[in-house]
Scaffold this motif. Structure first.
Motif: not given
Length: 196
Positions: A135-136, A150-155
Motif C-alpha cells: 500500500t505504501k 483513476g487508478v484505485d490505489q487500494r485495489a
C-alpha cells in the motif's frame, strides 16, 4: 572458567537447522529431535532454548521475516521512485539463493500455520505488514503524481500483493518454468503499467 554461550546465536543456529531440514525433507521432517541432531546439539540442550516444536517453528518463522525486514530497512531511496519500489519488492522475492531459501521456508511455514494456532498470529502479522508495504509503495508513486488517472490505489496494492505472492510460489515450486528473470520482469512490467 565456564564457557560463555551466546544464547541468541544458539537460537539462530537452531532456527537455521530447522530451515535446512525443511528444505531437505519438508515441514514433516522437523521435530525437536531432528533439529537438535541437525544442529549437533543434545535434545536437552535444545529444550533449554525452546520448550516445544511450535515455539521453535515460530522463532524460525520470525527469523525469516526479520531478515527480510532488515534488508528492506537498509534500502536507501533515490530520485528514481519506480526503481526504488522495484528494489523494495525485490527483497521479498527469491532473486538469489538466500532469498530463495527464505521463500521455501516461509511457504512451508505458511502451510503449517493454517493448522497450528501458535503460528497463525505471526503469519497474520507478516501478511498485514506486507500488505501495508505494498500500500505504501502505491501511495509513494501516487504522492509523486506518477500514477495514471483513476487508478484505485487500494485495489492496486491488493493486486501487487497477490502478484508477488503468486510469483514467489510459482518460482519456488517450479523454477524451471518461472525464472528469477521472469518474476523480476513481471513485477517491473506491472508497476510500470500503473504509471502515466
Amino acid at each position: 572458567m565456564p564457557k560463555l554461550v551466546n544464547h541468541e546465536e544458539r537460537r539462530r543456529q537452531l532456527a537455521e537447522a530447522a530451515w535446512r531440514i525443511i528444505r531437505r525433507e519438508g515441514m514433516e521432517g522437523v521435530s525437536v529431535r531432528s533439529v537438535a541432531q541437525e544442529a549437533g546439539m543434545s535434545l536437552g540442550s535444545l529444550r533449554h532454548y525452546f520448550d516445544t516444536q511450535s515455539e521453535l517453528l515460530a522463532f524460525s518463522m520470525k527469523m525469516v521475516s526479520d531478515q527480510v525486514n532488515a534488508r528492506m530497512e537498509a534500502l536507501e531511496f533515490t530520485d528514481h521512485p519506480v526503481e526504488d519500489i522495484e528494489r523494495f519488492i525485490g527483497e521479498l522475492m527469491p532473486l538469489d539463493d538466500e532469498r530463495h531459501t527464505e521463500a521455501e521456508v516461509w511457504l512451508a511455514f505458511s502451510v503449517k500455520a493454517v493448522t497450528v494456532p501458535e503460528l497463525q498470529k505471526l503469519q497474520e502479522e507478516v501478511h498485514s505488514a506486507l500488505y501495508e508495504g505494498f500500500t505504501k509503495a502505491i501511495y509513494y508513486l501516487a504522492a509523486r503524481g506518477m500514477l495514471k488517472e483513476g487508478v484505485d490505489q487500494r485495489a492496486e496494492a491488493m493486486k501487487l500483493h497477490a502478484l508477488v505472492d503468486g510469483l514467489v510460489l510459482h518460482h519456488t515450486t517450479r523454477p524451471e518454468q518461472v525464472s528469477r528473470e521472469d518474476i523480476a520482469g513481471l513485477v517491473s512490467s506491472h508497476v510500470r503499467s500503473l504509471l502515466q
